[in-house]
Design a protein around this motif. Structure first.
Motif, PDB file in Angstrom:
ATOM      1  N   HIS A 143     -11.647   1.027   7.068  1.00 22.34           N
ATOM      2  CA  HIS A 143     -10.717   0.143   7.760  1.00 22.34           C
ATOM      3  C   HIS A 143      -9.467   0.923   8.178  1.00 22.34           C
ATOM      4  O   HIS A 143      -8.916   1.694   7.391  1.00 22.34           O
TER       5      HIS A 143
ATOM      6  N   PHE B 215      -4.009  -7.823   4.961  1.00 19.80           N
ATOM      7  CA  PHE B 215      -5.282  -7.229   5.367  1.00 19.80           C
ATOM      8  C   PHE B 215      -5.863  -8.040   6.517  1.00 19.80           C
ATOM      9  O   PHE B 215      -6.050  -9.250   6.412  1.00 19.80           O
TER      10      PHE B 215
ATOM     11  N   GLN C 169      -6.397   0.218   8.381  1.00 25.45           N
ATOM     12  CA  GLN C 169      -5.216   0.002   7.544  1.00 25.45           C
ATOM     13  C   GLN C 169      -5.315   0.707   6.190  1.00 25.45           C
ATOM     14  O   GLN C 169      -4.323   0.794   5.470  1.00 25.45           O
ATOM     15  N   GLN C 170      -6.486   1.201   5.845  1.00 26.29           N
ATOM     16  CA  GLN C 170      -6.699   1.795   4.532  1.00 26.29           C
ATOM     17  C   GLN C 170      -7.050   3.281   4.610  1.00 26.29           C
ATOM     18  O   GLN C 170      -7.511   3.864   3.647  1.00 26.29           O
TER      19      GLN C 170
END
Length: 258
Positions: free
Chosen positions: A222, A20, A224-225
């Motif tokens: 985010h 993360f 990445q999510q």
């Protein structure tokens, strides 16, 4: 739902381990003449609120919320006239730094013409390398306000080192004055061309600050999510969730100075 008598097999759901990254977020705000269009909301004593003022309020809401989620995210600011230029170059996680940057942001008096995003992408690619070296992720949030001027850019198709989000505030379509659908399509093409992770693009021609605030809150997610944008089902309509509650069509002004 399964048919009666059928065998039941439940597979476990798991997320693969992923590193993360804290975010470096570069806001690029359109300061062309159309950033001075008045919103459908008034400030203290009936003073008109412009798009640029509402954008500042929405960004401050974003910064406060993002730092509440994770105080290690950082922010910098650029402005967009004919090309992008730095407004605050150093990334910072201090709210006071963001407030100072937003206070100093004013609209451009020069003829705007077509905006060229090439320099913005060059800035972002350069900063993305620096962020990645610090185990961070760079994201650009572009807020665009032109209804008749499609953005232009030149960028290699295989160079995707940062994530791009876009919020597009525009006038209603008018065949003699503007073409917001064509502008929106150009922004979609730019996002798909340069964005490393799933980038989101939202538009509004309603002139309502509360719509801008809701869209900005969706961008808190985010990169990445994220799921793909077509699967995003927020924000929910309050009128649909609570039909018995009377919704007062009032706007709340969030002063940048607070």
């Amino acid at each position: 739902m399964e048919a009666e008598g059928s065998s039941t097999h439940h597979s476990s759901y798991s997320l693969q381990p992923i590193r993360f990254y804290n975010e470096d977020i570069l806001f690029c705000i359109d300061i062309g003449l159309e950033s001075q269009v008045e919103m459908k909301v008034s400030g203290p004593k009936g003073r008109p609120i412009t798009r640029l003022e509402s954008i500042k309020q929405a960004i401050l809401l974003f910064v406060h919320s993002k730092l509440t989620i994770n105080p290690d995210h950082r922010f910098a600011f650029a402005s967009l006239a004919q090309v992008a230029s730095w407004h605050q170059k150093e990334f910072s996680n201090e709210v006071g730094s963001a407030i100072a940057a937003l206070r100093g942001l004013v609209y451009s008096h020069s003829p705007q013409g077509n905006a060229d995003l090439t320099h913005l992408f060059r800035i972002a690619a350069h900063e993305a390398k620096k962020s990645r070296a610090q185990n961070r992720l760079l994201r650009v949030i572009l807020i665009y306000c032109r209804s008749s001027s499609k953005p232009q850019y030149q960028w290699p198709a295989n160079q995707k080192t940062f994530t791009l989000d876009v919020i597009y505030l525009h006038d209603k379509p008018d065949p003699e004055k503007n073409c917001p659908q064509d502008v929106y399509d150009s922004l979609v093409d730019a996002l798909e061309h340069v964005s490393e992770h799933e980038g989101y693009i939202y538009e509004s021609g309603q002139g309502l600050s509360r719509v801008l605030f809701r869209l900005m809150c969706v961008l808190l997610s985010h990169p990445q999510q994220r799921c793909v944008q077509d699967d995003v089902d927020v924000p929910k309509s309050l009128t649909k969730k609570s039909p018995s509650v009377e919704i007062i069509p009032a706007e709340e002004n969030i002063p940048v100075s607070q």
